[in-house]
Each structure stands twice: as C-alpha cells, then as structure tokens.
Design a protein around this motif. Structure first.
Motif, PDB file in Angstrom:
ATOM      1  N   PRO A   1      -2.655   0.689   0.524  1.00  0.00           N
ATOM      2  CA  PRO A   1      -1.796   0.207   1.626  1.00  0.00           C
ATOM      3  C   PRO A   1      -2.377  -1.237   2.194  1.00  0.00           C
ATOM      4  O   PRO A   1      -1.756  -1.993   2.811  1.00  0.00           O
ATOM      5  N   GLU A   2      -3.736  -1.238   2.168  1.00  0.00           N
ATOM      6  CA  GLU A   2      -4.482  -2.318   2.462  1.00  0.00           C
ATOM      7  C   GLU A   2      -4.131  -3.676   1.618  1.00  0.00           C
ATOM      8  O   GLU A   2      -4.329  -4.812   1.886  1.00  0.00           O
ATOM      9  N   ILE A   3      -3.876  -3.379   0.284  1.00  0.00           N
ATOM     10  CA  ILE A   3      -3.462  -4.279  -0.556  1.00  0.00           C
ATOM     11  C   ILE A   3      -2.246  -4.908  -0.613  1.00  0.00           C
ATOM     12  O   ILE A   3      -1.765  -5.921  -0.749  1.00  0.00           O
ATOM     13  N   LEU A   4      -1.306  -3.722  -0.504  1.00  0.00           N
ATOM     14  CA  LEU A   4       0.107  -4.230  -0.451  1.00  0.00           C
ATOM     15  C   LEU A   4       0.674  -4.828   0.870  1.00  0.00           C
ATOM     16  O   LEU A   4       0.506  -4.114   1.752  1.00  0.00           O
ATOM     17  N   PRO A   5       1.313  -6.031   0.875  1.00  0.00           N
ATOM     18  CA  PRO A   5       1.839  -6.452   2.041  1.00  0.00           C
ATOM     19  C   PRO A   5       2.882  -5.413   2.578  1.00  0.00           C
ATOM     20  O   PRO A   5       3.368  -4.598   2.147  1.00  0.00           O
ATOM     21  N   LYS A   6       3.210  -5.462   4.003  1.00  0.00           N
ATOM     22  CA  LYS A   6       4.159  -4.859   4.807  1.00  0.00           C
ATOM     23  C   LYS A   6       5.529  -5.104   4.162  1.00  0.00           C
ATOM     24  O   LYS A   6       5.971  -6.067   3.635  1.00  0.00           O
ATOM     25  N   GLY A   7       6.247  -4.042   3.971  1.00  0.00           N
ATOM     26  CA  GLY A   7       7.724  -4.080   3.050  1.00  0.00           C
ATOM     27  C   GLY A   7       7.427  -3.807   1.589  1.00  0.00           C
ATOM     28  O   GLY A   7       8.476  -3.645   1.025  1.00  0.00           O
ATOM     29  N   SER A   8       6.352  -3.542   1.185  1.00  0.00           N
ATOM     30  CA  SER A   8       6.161  -3.229  -0.256  1.00  0.00           C
ATOM     31  C   SER A   8       5.734  -1.625  -0.476  1.00  0.00           C
ATOM     32  O   SER A   8       5.369  -1.235   0.416  1.00  0.00           O
ATOM     33  N   THR A   9       6.307  -1.054  -1.361  1.00  0.00           N
ATOM     34  CA  THR A   9       6.070   0.219  -1.629  1.00  0.00           C
ATOM     35  C   THR A   9       5.616   0.633  -3.173  1.00  0.00           C
ATOM     36  O   THR A   9       6.040   0.130  -3.921  1.00  0.00           O
ATOM     37  N   LEU A  10       4.705   1.682  -3.406  1.00  0.00           N
ATOM     38  CA  LEU A  10       4.263   1.992  -4.536  1.00  0.00           C
ATOM     39  C   LEU A  10       4.350   3.610  -4.519  1.00  0.00           C
ATOM     40  O   LEU A  10       3.864   4.204  -3.638  1.00  0.00           O
ATOM     41  N   LYS A  11       5.274   4.112  -5.617  1.00  0.00           N
ATOM     42  CA  LYS A  11       5.325   5.832  -5.870  1.00  0.00           C
ATOM     43  C   LYS A  11       4.381   6.049  -6.755  1.00  0.00           C
ATOM     44  O   LYS A  11       4.190   5.432  -7.934  1.00  0.00           O
ATOM     45  N   VAL A  12       3.867   7.086  -6.603  1.00  0.00           N
ATOM     46  CA  VAL A  12       2.343   7.727  -7.423  1.00  0.00           C
ATOM     47  C   VAL A  12       2.952   8.919  -7.754  1.00  0.00           C
ATOM     48  O   VAL A  12       3.062   9.692  -7.054  1.00  0.00           O
ATOM     49  N   TRP A  13       2.918   9.340  -9.162  1.00  0.00           N
ATOM     50  CA  TRP A  13       3.082  10.518  -9.643  1.00  0.00           C
ATOM     51  C   TRP A  13       1.834  10.853 -10.261  1.00  0.00           C
ATOM     52  O   TRP A  13       1.167  10.015 -11.152  1.00  0.00           O
ATOM     53  N   HIS A  14       1.325  12.193 -10.041  1.00  0.00           N
ATOM     54  CA  HIS A  14      -0.098  12.301 -10.868  1.00  0.00           C
ATOM     55  C   HIS A  14      -0.017  13.798 -11.047  1.00  0.00           C
ATOM     56  O   HIS A  14       0.949  14.604 -10.591  1.00  0.00           O
ATOM     57  N   PRO A  15      -0.846  14.436 -11.843  1.00  0.00           N
ATOM     58  CA  PRO A  15      -0.861  15.857 -12.760  1.00  0.00           C
ATOM     59  C   PRO A  15      -0.907  16.858 -11.335  1.00  0.00           C
ATOM     60  O   PRO A  15      -1.708  16.462 -10.403  1.00  0.00           O
ATOM     61  N   GLY A  16      -0.266  18.037 -11.308  1.00  0.00           N
ATOM     62  CA  GLY A  16      -0.697  18.835 -10.476  1.00  0.00           C
ATOM     63  C   GLY A  16       0.140  18.886  -9.221  1.00  0.00           C
ATOM     64  O   GLY A  16       0.009  19.602  -8.362  1.00  0.00           O
ATOM     65  N   THR A  17       1.439  17.944  -9.123  1.00  0.00           N
ATOM     66  CA  THR A  17       2.028  17.898  -7.790  1.00  0.00           C
ATOM     67  C   THR A  17       3.546  17.778  -8.222  1.00  0.00           C
ATOM     68  O   THR A  17       3.795  17.017  -9.078  1.00  0.00           O
ATOM     69  N   PRO A  18       4.648  18.646  -7.745  1.00  0.00           N
ATOM     70  CA  PRO A  18       5.792  18.261  -8.090  1.00  0.00           C
ATOM     71  C   PRO A  18       6.488  17.357  -7.236  1.00  0.00           C
ATOM     72  O   PRO A  18       7.720  16.782  -7.607  1.00  0.00           O
ATOM     73  N   GLU A  19       5.723  16.578  -6.462  1.00  0.00           N
ATOM     74  CA  GLU A  19       6.285  15.486  -5.661  1.00  0.00           C
ATOM     75  C   GLU A  19       5.773  14.254  -5.715  1.00  0.00           C
ATOM     76  O   GLU A  19       4.487  14.145  -6.135  1.00  0.00           O
ATOM     77  N   THR A  20       6.378  13.264  -5.432  1.00  0.00           N
ATOM     78  CA  THR A  20       5.812  11.938  -5.434  1.00  0.00           C
ATOM     79  C   THR A  20       5.044  11.633  -4.261  1.00  0.00           C
ATOM     80  O   THR A  20       5.439  11.940  -3.395  1.00  0.00           O
ATOM     81  N   ILE A  21       3.939  10.485  -4.555  1.00  0.00           N
ATOM     82  CA  ILE A  21       3.423  10.115  -3.106  1.00  0.00           C
ATOM     83  C   ILE A  21       3.844   8.838  -2.921  1.00  0.00           C
ATOM     84  O   ILE A  21       3.725   7.797  -3.865  1.00  0.00           O
ATOM     85  N   THR A  22       4.202   8.460  -1.740  1.00  0.00           N
ATOM     86  CA  THR A  22       4.570   7.075  -1.352  1.00  0.00           C
ATOM     87  C   THR A  22       3.476   6.446  -0.559  1.00  0.00           C
ATOM     88  O   THR A  22       2.948   6.964   0.608  1.00  0.00           O
ATOM     89  N   LEU A  23       3.047   5.316  -0.925  1.00  0.00           N
ATOM     90  CA  LEU A  23       2.099   4.459  -0.358  1.00  0.00           C
ATOM     91  C   LEU A  23       2.808   3.368  -0.007  1.00  0.00           C
ATOM     92  O   LEU A  23       3.251   2.467  -0.638  1.00  0.00           O
ATOM     93  N   ARG A  24       2.840   2.827   1.282  1.00  0.00           N
ATOM     94  CA  ARG A  24       3.746   1.631   1.824  1.00  0.00           C
ATOM     95  C   ARG A  24       2.640   0.704   2.510  1.00  0.00           C
ATOM     96  O   ARG A  24       1.538   1.041   2.616  1.00  0.00           O
ATOM     97  N   GLY A  25       3.001  -0.464   2.189  1.00  0.00           N
ATOM     98  CA  GLY A  25       1.987  -1.660   2.400  1.00  0.00           C
ATOM     99  C   GLY A  25       1.847  -1.895   3.792  1.00  0.00           C
ATOM    100  O   GLY A  25       2.765  -1.717   4.685  1.00  0.00           O
ATOM    101  N   LYS A  26       0.604  -2.244   4.330  1.00  0.00           N
ATOM    102  CA  LYS A  26       0.227  -2.559   5.640  1.00  0.00           C
ATOM    103  C   LYS A  26      -0.485  -3.916   5.837  1.00  0.00           C
ATOM    104  O   LYS A  26      -0.547  -4.284   7.093  1.00  0.00           O
TER     105      LYS A  26
END
Length: 229
Positions: A201-226
C-alpha cells in the motif's frame, strides 16, 4: 449470432464496477460532499443495475431460442445446440480475482514452493500474464527501497534494504506504479508475508488495487494504495 448470447463481455465490465470503480470512489471520496462525485457513484450503480437487467433478459431470450430450435426437426437423438454460458468463458483479472475455479487452474501451473524462491503469476486489467520471481532486482528493489524509506507509515532504518523489496508482491506493485496500472492480480505459490501487506500500500498510489491469492486461504487479499500519486 446465437453463440454471442448472453453477452459475456458484460461480466468483466460489471466486475470492474463492483470490485474497482465503486470501492475506489468510496475510498478517495471519504468525507466529500462533491455533487460530481455523488453523480459519478450514482451512474456507476445505475450502470451495474442495467447490466444485470441486460444479462437477465439475454438469459430469458436464450431459453426461448433453445426451445424454438428444438421444434426445427430436432429429435431426442439430436438435441438442440447449447449456447455458451458466461461461466464457460475465460475470465479476465477483474472477474477472476474472486473466481476460485479460475485461481485453482492458475495455481496448478505454479511450481511447488519448497523453500527459497517464490513464484507469482500476475495479471493486469487486460489479462496480460507475467511471471515474477522473488529475488533482488537491481532497479526494482532499489526503487522500492527508496519509496519505503521515505514513507511515513512503513518502518525502516539505515541498516540496509528491507527484505520485502525482493518479494514478488512488492516488485509487481512497483511495476504497476511505473506503468500507471491501477489494478492487478497476483497468484503466489507462497504465503503473503506481513511485511508485504504493509509495504505494497505504501508503493501503490491512491486509487490502485492489488488482489493477492496465496496458498492456504479460500479468499483473496485486497491491498489498496495509500501513496500520493
């Protein structure tokens, strides 16, 4: 013509509105009383409803067409041709970020993580796939270090480069930033670390979003830019 019913192109558009446009406006517009912002949100919501109406009508029309084709000399041995459903078409990232079956197909293509290097498959808004591996990149890692060092929210010191600058998520976040890319999906063969959760979030500008899928979780993790654009 029949093979284009229902209009599968509308599904990624709806997903973009639902997962990116509306959340982004809600985040950047907190506390705002701007009538233009309110109108933009209302129009997006109206567009989403209209897409739902079109898809519902298309599915109803499809049913009538299949019934009609069945009357044109078709027998039990010759069933009417089935029309493709949107779920049978390849998904693009904006929709795939919440599609577990799509994610499982991607995961099968990733090498098993047995320690050491992490591998991630990344996707932009257009569905362009790129493989990113962990490890220090002379340009990306150094630029990420400078951004994090100047961040007021990421804890750094003068002892050297944070290890997260070598991680897949941070490197791809910087690539998104450099390309002006505001949405991305990354599928990892290793777990997302706490450091990356804070660094991305410290690298992505505000308004940007990265969705992360990693092993062991059934849901995506959303990282929003700050970061400031």
């Amino acid at each position: 013509m029949l093979t284009r019913l229902p209009p599968e192109q509308l599904h990624p558009v709806r997903a973009w509105i639902e997962e990116y446009a509306l959340p982004t406006l809600a985040e950047v517009g907190q506390g705002s009383t701007s009538p233009d912002l309110a109108e933009a949100v209302a129009l997006f919501e109206q567009t989403r409803e209209l897409i739902d109406d079109v898809l519902a009508l298309s599915e109803t029309t499809r049913g009538h067409l299949v019934s009609y084709l069945a009357t044109l000399g078709m027998t039990e041995d010759q069933p009417p041709p089935s029309l493709p459903h949107p779920s049978t078409h390849p998904r693009i990232p904006t929709d795939a970020s919440r599609d577990r079956s799509w994610i499982e197909q991607v995961r099968q293509r990733l090498p098993e993580h047995t320690g050491g290097q992490t591998t991630g498959l990344t996707y932009d808004q257009d569905g362009t796939e790129l493989q990113v591996n962990s490890g220090r990149d002379p340009k990306l890692s150094e630029q990420a270090r400078l951004i994090l060092h100047n961040s007021e929210r990421f804890p750094t010191d003068d002892r050297g480069e944070p290890t997260v600058t070598m991680h897949v998520e941070v490197k791809y976040a910087l690539m998104m930033r450099q390309a002006g890319q505001t949405y991305g999906v990354v599928v990892l063969n290793n777990e997302l670390c706490r450091g990356c959760e804070k660094a991305v979030p410290e690298i992505l500008p505000k308004g940007s979003t990265l969705k992360v899928w990693h092993p062991g979780t059934p849901e995506t993790i959303t990282l929003r830019g700050k970061a400031r654009p």
